[in-house]
Write a protein that holds these residues in place. Structure first.
Motif, PDB file in Angstrom:
ATOM      1  N   UNK A   1       0.756  -1.238  -0.059  1.00 18.13           N
ATOM      2  CA  UNK A   1       0.004   0.077   0.039  1.00 18.13           C
ATOM      3  C   UNK A   1       0.884   1.181   0.032  1.00 18.13           C
ATOM      4  N   UNK A   2       1.932   1.321   0.899  1.00 15.02           N
ATOM      5  CA  UNK A   2       2.707   2.233   0.665  1.00 15.02           C
ATOM      6  C   UNK A   2       3.404   2.687  -0.459  1.00 15.02           C
ATOM      7  N   UNK A   3       3.475   1.528  -1.517  1.00 13.67           N
ATOM      8  CA  UNK A   3       4.106   1.758  -2.692  1.00 13.67           C
ATOM      9  C   UNK A   3       3.254   2.258  -3.737  1.00 13.67           C
ATOM     10  N   UNK A   4       2.085   2.043  -3.171  1.00 13.24           N
ATOM     11  CA  UNK A   4       0.712   2.223  -4.304  1.00 13.24           C
ATOM     12  C   UNK A   4       0.624   3.800  -4.763  1.00 13.24           C
ATOM     13  N   UNK A   5       0.412   3.945  -6.082  1.00  7.08           N
ATOM     14  CA  UNK A   5       0.088   5.241  -6.652  1.00  7.08           C
ATOM     15  C   UNK A   5      -1.187   5.731  -5.854  1.00  7.08           C
ATOM     16  N   UNK A   6      -2.283   5.284  -5.586  1.00  6.58           N
ATOM     17  CA  UNK A   6      -3.158   5.869  -4.773  1.00  6.58           C
ATOM     18  C   UNK A   6      -3.026   6.457  -3.568  1.00  6.58           C
ATOM     19  N   UNK A   7      -2.071   5.785  -2.769  1.00  8.25           N
ATOM     20  CA  UNK A   7      -1.793   6.278  -1.565  1.00  8.25           C
ATOM     21  C   UNK A   7      -0.717   7.762  -1.712  1.00  8.25           C
ATOM     22  N   UNK A   8       0.218   7.413  -2.581  1.00  9.12           N
ATOM     23  CA  UNK A   8       1.213   8.329  -2.776  1.00  9.12           C
ATOM     24  C   UNK A   8       0.438   9.636  -3.416  1.00  9.12           C
ATOM     25  N   UNK A   9      -0.420   9.572  -4.256  1.00  8.45           N
ATOM     26  CA  UNK A   9      -1.368  10.660  -4.747  1.00  8.45           C
ATOM     27  C   UNK A   9      -1.960  11.396  -3.732  1.00  8.45           C
ATOM     28  N   UNK A  10      -2.566  10.843  -2.866  1.00 12.62           N
ATOM     29  CA  UNK A  10      -3.216  11.678  -1.628  1.00 12.62           C
ATOM     30  C   UNK A  10      -2.105  12.243  -0.884  1.00 12.62           C
ATOM     31  N   UNK A  11      -0.863  11.689  -0.525  1.00 16.29           N
ATOM     32  CA  UNK A  11      -0.111  12.145   0.119  1.00 16.29           C
ATOM     33  C   UNK A  11       0.552  13.357  -0.325  1.00 16.29           C
ATOM     34  N   UNK A  12       0.838  13.430  -1.375  1.00 19.48           N
ATOM     35  CA  UNK A  12       1.491  14.455  -2.203  1.00 19.48           C
ATOM     36  C   UNK A  12       0.512  15.590  -1.925  1.00 19.48           C
ATOM     37  N   UNK A  13      -0.672  15.752  -1.726  1.00 21.58           N
ATOM     38  CA  UNK A  13      -1.460  16.887  -1.414  1.00 21.58           C
ATOM     39  C   UNK A  13      -0.897  17.615  -0.163  1.00 21.58           C
ATOM     40  N   UNK A  14      -0.215  17.036   0.764  1.00 18.34           N
ATOM     41  CA  UNK A  14       0.330  17.732   1.881  1.00 18.34           C
ATOM     42  C   UNK A  14       1.511  18.459   1.392  1.00 18.34           C
ATOM     43  N   UNK A  15       1.377  19.661   1.758  1.00 21.58           N
ATOM     44  CA  UNK A  15       2.288  20.791   0.931  1.00 21.58           C
ATOM     45  C   UNK A  15       3.561  20.634   2.119  1.00 21.58           C
TER      46      UNK A  15
END
Length: 322
Positions: A294-308
């Motif tokens: 999950x930590x390597x998934x695009x879905x999670x990373x996409x949402x995390x990248x919204x944290x500036x």
């Protein structure tokens, strides 16, 4: 007890003389009604009293037996408390960063058989909770001043000999909160030794407190000489707010809190590493591998990248495995 009185899970554990995980188990099973207020899970005094009255006849007044009677079985050992089955089991995630809330949401949706529960405690206390068998996924950002390394020196000392996995979650800038315009001209750690400093500090066990204490040690600054050192706050936001209000003129924390609070400026001094720790046990194997995926998934990373202001370029990288 009055109707508006309520207790945290920690207070319930102390009152009943049981572990916090047993309290979570009672809440999960519906034996103890609870609700969330901000970051805390709370139980109304009236609901606690009803639970005690329901259990009293079976438990003969023993707090430890109260919990066991409600489950119709003896209190589980730490190992059995964390044996997650396909039918569902709790997954306690400790730490205070918003990224962990996002991770917990994705785990709940995508990892079958587990129910994530959040525990908002500092890095050092999180590792101690894992050592005691009270946490499943621990987040930590602890600087070792002698080596300049984050987390691994502490993990190896506190979880010595235990099979574990350390995986990177994010990197973020840490430094000083100062008042607008930086009227004291603060620019480096050694400035904390100045006599005109009044500090807003974090609680013992937090990563920010360890960072501060390590920098004071490395620069030969006595904590006793710093006004406000003994007055601890329990979050980055609280420290930033103290500086913004003028009650303190400096604090140690992360950039994000300064952006949220307003009326305070941030001076970056170090990039801290924020990692996750999971124990490798036979009963954990399935969900550990699922969380790594999950930590390597695009879905999670996409949402995390919204944290500036956070760096997620190495998210999912295994740093240590034993």
């Amino acid at each position: 007890m009055t109707n508006d009185l309520s207790y945290t899970t920690e207070e319930i554990a102390k009152l009943l003389k049981i572990s916090k995980l047993t309290v979570y188990d009672l809440i999960k099973k519906g034996d103890l009604p609870a609700y969330r207020v901000g970051k805390q899970m709370r139980v109304d005094a009236s609901d606690l009293e009803r639970y005690k009255q329901r259990s009293k006849g079976l438990a003969h007044g023993s707090p430890e037996s109260l919990a066991g009677s409600a489950r119709r079985e003896p209190p589980p050992s730490p190992a059995s408390q964390h044996a997650h089955s396909a039918g569902g089991g709790r997954l306690v995630i400790t730490g205070q960063d918003v990224s962990l809330d996002i991770l917990a949401k994705h785990i709940e949706k995508q990892v079958p058989g587990v129910r994530p529960l959040r525990e908002y405690v500092g890095s050092l206390d999180s590792l101690i909770a894992m050592y005691r068998g009270e946490s499943d996924i621990v987040s930590t950002h602890l600087l070792d001043g002698d080596t300049g390394l984050y987390n691994l020196p502490y993990i190896r000392k506190l979880l010595v000999g235990q099979p574990l996995l350390v995986i990177h979650l994010l990197a973020r800038p840490a430094g000083l909160y100062v008042q607008p315009g930086n009227p004291l001209g603060l620019s480096e750690w050694r400035d904390l030794g100045r006599p005109d400093i009044r500090l807003a500090n974090r609680e013992q066990g937090s990563g920010a407190r360890v960072l501060l204490d390590e920098q004071l040690r490395l620069h030969g600054i006595a904590s006793s000489a710093i006004a406000g050192y003994d007055q601890a706050e329990d979050s980055h936001l609280a420290v930033a707010a103290k500086v913004a209000s003028g009650e303190a003129n400096v604090g140690v924390g992360i950039a994000k809190a300064a952006a949220i609070v307003g009326g305070v400026e941030f001076i970056p001094l170090i990039e801290e590493q924020y990692d996750l720790v999971m124990l490798k046990k036979p009963e954990n194997e399935a969900w550990v591998q699922a969380v790594v995926k999950l930590l390597r998934s695009d879905a999670l990373r996409h949402e995390l990248r919204a944290i500036q202001g956070y760096d997620f370029s190495r998210t999912g990288e295994i740093l240590y495995e034993y």
